[in-house]
Design a protein around this motif. Sequence first.
Motif: not given
Length: 390
Positions: A12, A373, A375
């Motif tokens: 992240r 997500k 990421t």
Amino acid sequence: MRLTGTTAVGVRLPIISPGDDLVSMVADHIIDVINQQNSKLNENDIVAVTEAIVAKAEGNFAKVSAVSADVKNKFGDAEIGLVYPILSRNRFLNILKGIAAGAKKVHILLSYPHDEVGNPIMDIEKLDEVMDKLNGRMVMASEFEAAAGKYKHNFTDVDYVKLYESVSDNIKIYFSNDPRDILKLTKNILVAEIHNRNRTKERLLKAGAEKVYTLSDILSSPINGSGHNPDYGVLGSNLSTEDTLKLFPAKAQDFVLAVQNRLEEKTGVAPEVMVYGDGAFKDPICGIWELADPVVSPGYTTRLGLQPMEIKIKLVADAVFGDLRGDQKREAVSNLIKQKASTPNAYREGTTPRKYADLVGSLCDLMGGSGDKGTPVILVRGYFDDYTAE
């Protein structure tokens, strides 16, 4: 024996804005992840960064008006034939707005039963019937609809013919699976294909086209200070706002080398680094070929440009060492892997002869996704290892 092979971890990052020092952000976060794992960075590790945030940090954006200006620069006040665009709101709608605003008239030629990357334009079950009715002729959208029926994309529920027609009154849509048919309408052509663009361009020039450009030529240089991509133009671009495109990153190779150097400065280790876009895989339900970017990876370090040299374990385990069991079989297979540079090519039958950047890019695209997500960086470990790695 080590019990794990390849592993991939989504990393992240903060939300990226134009001008951010993405090189430092990626390097720092990778080091933090490694430390959290109580591990060390290895030269066999791969740091993969999605093209979206690389382009965003570059500030590589362009207004629809820049597309219009470039189209006008290249074609003047002419009617344009637009050959085989993909069916996509995200990938093509803003580009079409720009083309329509920069041209006197736009004749769009669509292929059927689907576009270049597999988006359907009709019910595939009706293909034989439609081909019999049209008999290879180029037809207007109304005649195609009469033969094939109305159709909405089975994933997006969008009628792309109606959508593209709605962009401007100067757009007319035709259907043919021979791109040279567009020359019946105009000799000024903009090829919108992604992967077949150069072959189609050559076919059109040989057939008598006077002026042919591809989407890789549009915004290949800045227009009034806009973003650009010298290699791919507007190919690989995405919708950013209603009047803005985010382009494919223009300095991806510089970026990967900078990240590799930064990590080496901080850790003493230089892992492989790549920028990834669409993965090269096909959806098994609707048949869409995912690769709507011109390449899987627009920038990668040296080793990722090579191809794996592997043997097929399940082949040699059965065909060569089928009479062995347990530790004897494991040792025999391991010894063969260690000597694979001199093993027969037959032992490699069924392995995938694609370069690492394409294989790893597909893995990372599935890991990172395109949704929430969060990421955009993927740390891949053990991808260069084989069964014998300790």
